[in-house]
Design an enzyme around this catalytic site. Structure first.
Site, PDB file in Angstrom:
ATOM      1  N   HIS A 125       0.826  -1.226   0.000  1.00  0.00           N
ATOM      2  CA  HIS A 125       0.000   0.000   0.000  1.00  0.00           C
ATOM      3  C   HIS A 125       0.855   1.269   0.000  1.00  0.00           C
ATOM      4  O   HIS A 125       0.320   2.371  -0.188  1.00  0.00           O
ATOM      5  CB  HIS A 125      -0.911   0.043   1.231  1.00  0.00           C
ATOM      6  CG  HIS A 125      -1.928  -1.050   1.273  1.00  0.00           C
ATOM      7  ND1 HIS A 125      -2.831  -1.264   0.248  1.00  0.00           N
ATOM      8  CD2 HIS A 125      -2.191  -2.005   2.208  1.00  0.00           C
ATOM      9  CE1 HIS A 125      -3.609  -2.304   0.560  1.00  0.00           C
ATOM     10  NE2 HIS A 125      -3.236  -2.768   1.734  1.00  0.00           N
ATOM     11  N   ASP A 162      -2.484 -10.948  -2.068  1.00  0.00           N
ATOM     12  CA  ASP A 162      -3.000 -10.367  -0.818  1.00  0.00           C
ATOM     13  C   ASP A 162      -4.464  -9.985  -1.050  1.00  0.00           C
ATOM     14  O   ASP A 162      -4.851  -9.615  -2.159  1.00  0.00           O
ATOM     15  CB  ASP A 162      -2.179  -9.119  -0.465  1.00  0.00           C
ATOM     16  CG  ASP A 162      -2.524  -8.549   0.903  1.00  0.00           C
ATOM     17  OD1 ASP A 162      -1.774  -8.794   1.852  1.00  0.00           O
ATOM     18  OD2 ASP A 162      -3.552  -7.841   1.004  1.00  0.00           O
ATOM     19  N   HIS A 164      -6.065  -7.487  -0.211  1.00  0.00           N
ATOM     20  CA  HIS A 164      -6.259  -6.066  -0.511  1.00  0.00           C
ATOM     21  C   HIS A 164      -5.575  -5.704  -1.828  1.00  0.00           C
ATOM     22  O   HIS A 164      -4.558  -6.298  -2.183  1.00  0.00           O
ATOM     23  CB  HIS A 164      -5.676  -5.201   0.615  1.00  0.00           C
ATOM     24  CG  HIS A 164      -6.259  -5.512   1.954  1.00  0.00           C
ATOM     25  ND1 HIS A 164      -5.618  -6.331   2.874  1.00  0.00           N
ATOM     26  CD2 HIS A 164      -7.430  -5.138   2.513  1.00  0.00           C
ATOM     27  CE1 HIS A 164      -6.388  -6.430   3.960  1.00  0.00           C
ATOM     28  NE2 HIS A 164      -7.485  -5.715   3.769  1.00  0.00           N
ATOM     29  N   ASP A 249      -4.090 -12.863   3.939  1.00  0.00           N
ATOM     30  CA  ASP A 249      -5.337 -12.358   4.517  1.00  0.00           C
ATOM     31  C   ASP A 249      -6.558 -12.684   3.673  1.00  0.00           C
ATOM     32  O   ASP A 249      -7.673 -12.286   4.010  1.00  0.00           O
ATOM     33  CB  ASP A 249      -5.245 -10.850   4.807  1.00  0.00           C
ATOM     34  CG  ASP A 249      -4.534 -10.072   3.721  1.00  0.00           C
ATOM     35  OD1 ASP A 249      -4.281 -10.639   2.635  1.00  0.00           O
ATOM     36  OD2 ASP A 249      -4.236  -8.877   3.958  1.00  0.00           O
TER      37      ASP A 249
HETATM   38 ZN   LIG Z   1      -3.740  -7.257   2.880  1.00  0.00          ZN
END
Ligand SMILES: [Zn+2]
Length: 344
Positions: A125, A162, A164, A249
Site C-alpha cells: 500500500h 493479498d 487487498h 489475509d
Molecule cells: Zn492485505
C-alpha cells in the site's frame, strides 16, 4: 528438492504499530517459530540486509524517505489512522525492503532456486510519497524497480494475491511496460482501488491487471482466475523474474477480510506461479510476505507455500474445479485487457 532461500530475522519484530494493532510483532515471531520446526530439505536460511536510501528512492521520494527516517526520534508517529511508526520502524522498514532484495540476490546469484522473504512491515500500500495501510516502503515494488534499473531486466511480473489491492505497487508501475502487475483482491474493500478498468496508462496500458472479486470467493474461484487468466497472460508476457506479494489475509480465518482461501489454495497458487516461472525464467521467483492477521492461518499457509516452493515444477497441475461464480469476472477482465495479450 529445489533450494529455497528463507530470508527473515527476529529484528522484524521491532516495528511496533500500537497496542492491539493487527500488524503486530507476533506475526513474525510465529512465522520464525514455524520455520524452526519445519524440516524441509533445501531450505536455506539467510539474514536480510538493509536496503540503502538510494534503493528505497527507486520507488519513493527523498523527502518522504527523510520523513520516515525522522520518526526514529519519536516513540510514536501517526501517518494515518492505520499506520503508526515507533522508534525502530524506519530501520525495520529498511530491513524489510532489503530482505526482499536479499532474496532476489540469492536467486540471481544461484545460491537458491527461489526464495521467500518473511518480512514486516508489509509494503504494497505504500505510495511514492505516503505511508498507508500498515506500509512504509513498498518492498516488492522496490525489488521490481531494482531488477529493472540495476540488473537491466525488461520484464518483471508481480503477482499480488493479498486480499487487498496493492494500490502503491499499481501506482509505481502504472505507466511502465517493464513491470506487469496482476492483483486478485476482495472488492469493494480497502483501499478502494483495483477496479477492472484500471489497466495502466501510456506505454504501460495493459500492464496493470486487476481481478476484483466479491467476498466469499475461495480456492476454486482463485484457481480458476489463475488457470484461465493469470497464467495465460504471464505466458504472453514471458517474465524474466516473478515476484509475489504473498499476503495470507484472503484465508477464511482472517479477521480483516471475508474471503475463503485455505492452506491448499495457497499451495496451489504457489504451484501455478512457480510453474509459470519455470516455463519463462528458469524458476526465478521470490515471494514476499504482505498481510495475514490470523496467526494460525498465517503460519499454516506460509508453511504450505514454503513446502510447495521446494517441489520440482514439472509435477502436473490439476486444473481448478469449475468455480462458476468467477466466470463473469474473468470474462470482463478478458474484455478489458485481453486485447493487449492476444487472448480471445
Ligand atoms: Zn492485505
Amino acid at each position: 528438492m529445489l533450494k529455497t532461500a528463507l530470508v527473515t530475522t527476529r529484528d522484524y519484530a521491532r516495528h511496533f504499530a500500537g497496542r492491539s494493532h493487527p500488524e503486530r510483532p507476533e506475526r513474525i515471531e510465529a512465522m520464525i517459530e514455524m520455520t524452526e520446526t519445519m524440516h524441509r530439505d533445501g531450505l536455506i536460511h539467510h539474514l536480510p540486509r538493509e536496503a540503502t536510501t538510494e534503493e528505497i528512492s527507486l520507488c519513493h521520494d527523498p523527502a518522504y524517505i527523510a520523513m520516515v527516517a525522522r520518526t526514529r526520534a519519536f516513540d510514536r508517529f501517526d501517518f494515518d489512522p492505520d499506520t503508526h511508526a515507533s522508534r525502530d520502524s524506519y530501520r525495520t522498514a529498511m530491513l524489510a525492503a532489503g530482505g526482499v532484495l536479499t532474496a532476489v540476490e540469492a536467486v540471481l546469484d544461484g545460491a537458491a532456486d527461489n526464495a521467500f522473504a518473511m518480512v514486516r512491515p508489509p509494503g504494497h500500500h505504500a505510495l511514492p510519497d505516503r505511508a498507508m495501510g500498515f506500509c512504509f516502503f513498498n518492498n516488492v515494488a522496490i525489488a521490481a524497480a531494482w531488477l529493472v534499473k540495476h540488473r537491466g531486466l525488461k520484464r518483471v511480473m508481480i503477482v499480488d494475491w493479498d486480499v487487498h489491492h496493492g494500490n502503491g505497487t499499481q501506482e509505481m508501475f502504472y505507466e511502465s511496460p517493464e513491470v506487469l502487475y496482476v492483483s486478485t483482491h476482495q472488492y469493494p474493500h480497502y483501499p478502494g482501488s483495483g477496479s477492472l478498468h484500471e489497466i495502466g496508462a501510456g506505454a504501460g496500458e495493459g500492464y496493470t491487471i486487476n481481478v476484483p472479486m466479491p467476498a466469499d470467493f475461495g480456492d476454486d474461484e482463485y484457481l480458476r482466475v489463475f488457470d484461465d487468466f493469470i497464467l495465460p497472460v504471464g505466458r504472453r508476457f514471458q517474465p524474466e523474474f516473478v515476484l509475489v506479494s504473498a499476503g495470507f489475509d484472503c484465508h477464511w480465518r482472517d479477521p480483516l477480510a471475508q474471503m475463503r482461501v485455505t492452506e491448499d489454495g495457497f499451495e496451489a497458487m504457489a504451484r501455478r506461479t512457480k510453474k509459470l516461472a519455470a516455463e519463462c525464467c528458469e524458476g526465478k521467483m521470490v515471494a514476499a510476505l504482505e498481510g495475514g492477521y490470523d496467526l494460525e492461518a498465517l503460519v499454516n499457509s506460509a508453511r504450505a507455500v514454503l513446502g510447495e516452493m521446494g517441489r520440482y515444477a514439472d509435477e502436473p497441475i490439476h486444473a481448478a474445479r469449475e468455480g462458476s461464480a468467477v466466470m463473469p469476472i474473468v470474462e470482463r477482465a478478458f474484455r478489458n485487457v485481453g486485447r493487449f495479450w492476444n487472448l480471445a
